[in-house]
Design a protein around this motif. Sequence first.
Motif, mmCIF file in Angstrom:
data_model
loop_
_atom_site.group_PDB
_atom_site.id
_atom_site.type_symbol
_atom_site.label_atom_id
_atom_site.label_comp_id
_atom_site.label_asym_id
_atom_site.label_seq_id
_atom_site.Cartn_x
_atom_site.Cartn_y
_atom_site.Cartn_z
ATOM 1 N N TYR A 7 0.818 -1.207 0.000
ATOM 2 C CA TYR A 7 0.000 0.000 0.000
ATOM 3 C C TYR A 7 0.854 1.261 0.000
ATOM 4 O O TYR A 7 0.470 2.281 -0.578
ATOM 5 C CB TYR A 7 -0.945 -0.012 1.199
ATOM 6 C CG TYR A 7 -2.034 -1.052 1.108
ATOM 7 C CD1 TYR A 7 -2.946 -1.037 0.055
ATOM 8 C CD2 TYR A 7 -2.145 -2.058 2.067
ATOM 9 C CE1 TYR A 7 -3.942 -2.002 -0.046
ATOM 10 C CE2 TYR A 7 -3.141 -3.026 1.977
ATOM 11 C CZ TYR A 7 -4.034 -2.990 0.915
ATOM 12 O OH TYR A 7 -5.010 -3.945 0.828
ATOM 13 N N ASP A 10 1.651 2.330 -3.512
ATOM 14 C CA ASP A 10 0.488 3.008 -4.099
ATOM 15 C C ASP A 10 0.369 4.433 -3.568
ATOM 16 O O ASP A 10 0.088 5.375 -4.321
ATOM 17 C CB ASP A 10 -0.800 2.246 -3.770
ATOM 18 C CG ASP A 10 -0.903 0.917 -4.497
ATOM 19 O OD1 ASP A 10 -0.253 0.768 -5.561
ATOM 20 O OD2 ASP A 10 -1.614 0.027 -4.013
ATOM 21 N N ASN A 283 -4.417 1.681 4.072
ATOM 22 C CA ASN A 283 -5.404 1.604 2.997
ATOM 23 C C ASN A 283 -6.734 2.111 3.536
ATOM 24 O O ASN A 283 -7.223 1.626 4.552
ATOM 25 C CB ASN A 283 -5.541 0.149 2.527
ATOM 26 C CG ASN A 283 -6.520 -0.008 1.380
ATOM 27 O OD1 ASN A 283 -6.604 0.853 0.515
ATOM 28 N ND2 ASN A 283 -7.256 -1.104 1.376
ATOM 29 N N ASN A 284 -7.292 3.136 2.887
ATOM 30 C CA ASN A 284 -8.588 3.663 3.305
ATOM 31 C C ASN A 284 -9.359 4.121 2.072
ATOM 32 O O ASN A 284 -8.907 3.925 0.935
ATOM 33 C CB ASN A 284 -8.422 4.804 4.316
ATOM 34 C CG ASN A 284 -7.517 5.927 3.794
ATOM 35 O OD1 ASN A 284 -7.545 6.251 2.613
ATOM 36 N ND2 ASN A 284 -6.715 6.507 4.680
ATOM 37 N N LYS A 285 -10.523 4.731 2.280
ATOM 38 C CA LYS A 285 -11.364 5.124 1.148
ATOM 39 C C LYS A 285 -10.670 6.151 0.258
ATOM 40 O O LYS A 285 -10.797 6.106 -0.974
ATOM 41 C CB LYS A 285 -12.687 5.690 1.668
ATOM 42 C CG LYS A 285 -13.602 4.629 2.277
ATOM 43 C CD LYS A 285 -14.921 5.236 2.717
ATOM 44 C CE LYS A 285 -15.848 4.153 3.299
ATOM 45 N NZ LYS A 285 -17.142 4.724 3.752
ATOM 46 N N THR A 287 -7.345 6.552 -0.267
ATOM 47 C CA THR A 287 -6.293 5.916 -1.060
ATOM 48 C C THR A 287 -6.873 4.956 -2.096
ATOM 49 O O THR A 287 -6.335 4.831 -3.194
ATOM 50 C CB THR A 287 -5.291 5.183 -0.153
ATOM 51 O OG1 THR A 287 -5.972 4.157 0.585
ATOM 52 C CG2 THR A 287 -4.637 6.142 0.828
ATOM 53 N N GLN A 288 -7.972 4.279 -1.753
ATOM 54 C CA GLN A 288 -8.619 3.386 -2.719
ATOM 55 C C GLN A 288 -9.124 4.175 -3.927
ATOM 56 O O GLN A 288 -8.971 3.755 -5.076
ATOM 57 C CB GLN A 288 -9.775 2.651 -2.053
ATOM 58 C CG GLN A 288 -9.348 1.591 -1.049
ATOM 59 C CD GLN A 288 -10.504 1.078 -0.201
ATOM 60 O OE1 GLN A 288 -11.665 1.377 -0.484
ATOM 61 N NE2 GLN A 288 -10.191 0.322 0.829
ATOM 62 N N TYR A 289 -9.713 5.337 -3.644
ATOM 63 C CA TYR A 289 -10.242 6.170 -4.734
ATOM 64 C C TYR A 289 -9.104 6.623 -5.652
ATOM 65 O O TYR A 289 -9.177 6.469 -6.884
ATOM 66 C CB TYR A 289 -10.963 7.380 -4.158
ATOM 67 C CG TYR A 289 -11.485 8.334 -5.213
ATOM 68 C CD1 TYR A 289 -12.724 8.119 -5.811
ATOM 69 C CD2 TYR A 289 -10.735 9.438 -5.621
ATOM 70 C CE1 TYR A 289 -13.209 8.985 -6.793
ATOM 71 C CE2 TYR A 289 -11.200 10.301 -6.588
ATOM 72 C CZ TYR A 289 -12.441 10.079 -7.174
ATOM 73 O OH TYR A 289 -12.906 10.938 -8.141
ATOM 74 N N THR A 291 -6.002 5.496 -5.926
ATOM 75 C CA THR A 291 -5.236 4.427 -6.563
ATOM 76 C C THR A 291 -5.795 4.137 -7.952
ATOM 77 O O THR A 291 -5.044 3.894 -8.908
ATOM 78 C CB THR A 291 -5.253 3.150 -5.707
ATOM 79 O OG1 THR A 291 -4.591 3.410 -4.463
ATOM 80 C CG2 THR A 291 -4.545 2.004 -6.411
ATOM 81 N N SER A 292 -7.115 4.171 -8.081
ATOM 82 C CA SER A 292 -7.752 3.961 -9.382
ATOM 83 C C SER A 292 -7.726 5.215 -10.248
ATOM 84 O O SER A 292 -7.705 5.133 -11.477
ATOM 85 C CB SER A 292 -9.205 3.517 -9.184
ATOM 86 O OG SER A 292 -9.269 2.285 -8.507
ATOM 87 N N ASP A 356 -14.984 0.459 -11.623
ATOM 88 C CA ASP A 356 -15.195 0.587 -10.188
ATOM 89 C C ASP A 356 -15.639 -0.765 -9.639
ATOM 90 O O ASP A 356 -16.756 -1.200 -9.872
ATOM 91 C CB ASP A 356 -16.259 1.654 -9.898
ATOM 92 C CG ASP A 356 -16.358 1.968 -8.410
ATOM 93 O OD1 ASP A 356 -15.768 1.225 -7.618
ATOM 94 O OD2 ASP A 356 -17.031 2.952 -8.056
ATOM 95 N N ARG A 358 -15.664 -1.587 -6.400
ATOM 96 C CA ARG A 358 -15.973 -1.547 -4.971
ATOM 97 C C ARG A 358 -17.305 -2.215 -4.644
ATOM 98 O O ARG A 358 -17.415 -2.981 -3.689
ATOM 99 C CB ARG A 358 -15.972 -0.094 -4.478
ATOM 100 C CG ARG A 358 -14.578 0.492 -4.368
ATOM 101 C CD ARG A 358 -14.612 1.969 -4.066
ATOM 102 N NE ARG A 358 -15.159 2.721 -5.193
ATOM 103 C CZ ARG A 358 -15.283 4.046 -5.214
ATOM 104 N NH1 ARG A 358 -14.913 4.747 -4.179
ATOM 105 N NH2 ARG A 358 -15.774 4.660 -6.268
#
Length: 374
Positions: A7, A10, A283-285, A287-289, A291-292, A356, A358
């Motif tokens: 992570y 990223d 890793n959280n919302k 970083t997830q957003y 990363t994409s 997406d 998720r």
Amino acid sequence: MVNMRKYYIDNIRILCILMLFPFHTAMIFNGWGENWYVHSKALFGATMLDLAVYPWWMSGLFTLAGVSAVYSLKNRTVKQYIQERFLKLFIPLISSILLVIPVQAYIADRYFNNYIGSYIEHFAVYFSLTDWSGYDGHFTPGQTWFILYLFVISMITLPLIIWYKNKENKISGKSMTIMKIVPMFLIILLAAPILDIGGKSIGEFAADFLLGYFILSMEEVQARLEKYRIPLGLAWVILIIMRCTMYQMSISHGLLWEVQQRVLGWIGILAIMGLGKKFLEFNNKFTQYFTSAIFPIYIFHQSIIVIVGFIVVQTVRVPVIQYFVIMGTSFILTIIMYEIFRRLPVTRFLFGIKKDRRNKLKRTINKSNGKLKC
């Protein structure tokens, strides 16, 4: 199956991509005489920002790509890896050159040369080659030079990577002491003259990529960088101050400047990875957003900065205010553009935008718990 994802790799990449907005906005205000696509009054702070950031920033992105290639090839065959490079790099590159980049050259022609033709008419000007920069209104890959280089480097280094994967005797991570790792900037320095196109060397960035793949991807090396993060971080800051001081003393050309750039670049990469491993392994919302989102953000951001900059420098009088208005507005518009394009299958394909997943992931998790919820 054990999650091999790093992570912090990223998250470093996210921070580097978000740095695009202050960096490329600062190009509008640079003080070393580069007109860029739009130019306003030079700002000292903007000039120092770009001087401080560039040596480690772009090199770092290629190095992180090399590290990521290790994990990518663990989950893919060579054929799948090539297909992925083609779909996620080559197609977005061509799409961007045709659909995203031309507006930068058009605005440059209007701003500096008083071009009065329409945007469509300007394509006749755009598709003619001069110096590749696009500052004169002619052809440029713009910011997608990075994607072009990464695609080429991924392909030309693949035979070496395949040979090494099949090799029995590999580099020992335990033998890679910090005293061996630090002088590796010499590899980058020696590679810099190879295929140098407009100050951007394929040889140099290929060296960054391969050092990421062969050296910095090793667990022992990453642990060692974390251990020495403080001295590496202090050295990084000192080298940044040194570079800015050298510029102010008019020592911005010649061998010393080139050597200092590669030392700063390499130490910066080592420091960022060491600090990142310590502080960014989460890793959280958010970083997830991102990363994409980071890849399409990279593609879209500069054209939007140029458009917004063209309007703002002609309507707002104070350069400092111009800077923050351009940067903030461009970031918002880039996110909006990404949100629109990621919802359309055609633009997802053209610009390499990930679907997406998720909601699909949530459904899978809930189903595995016997509680399927949509």
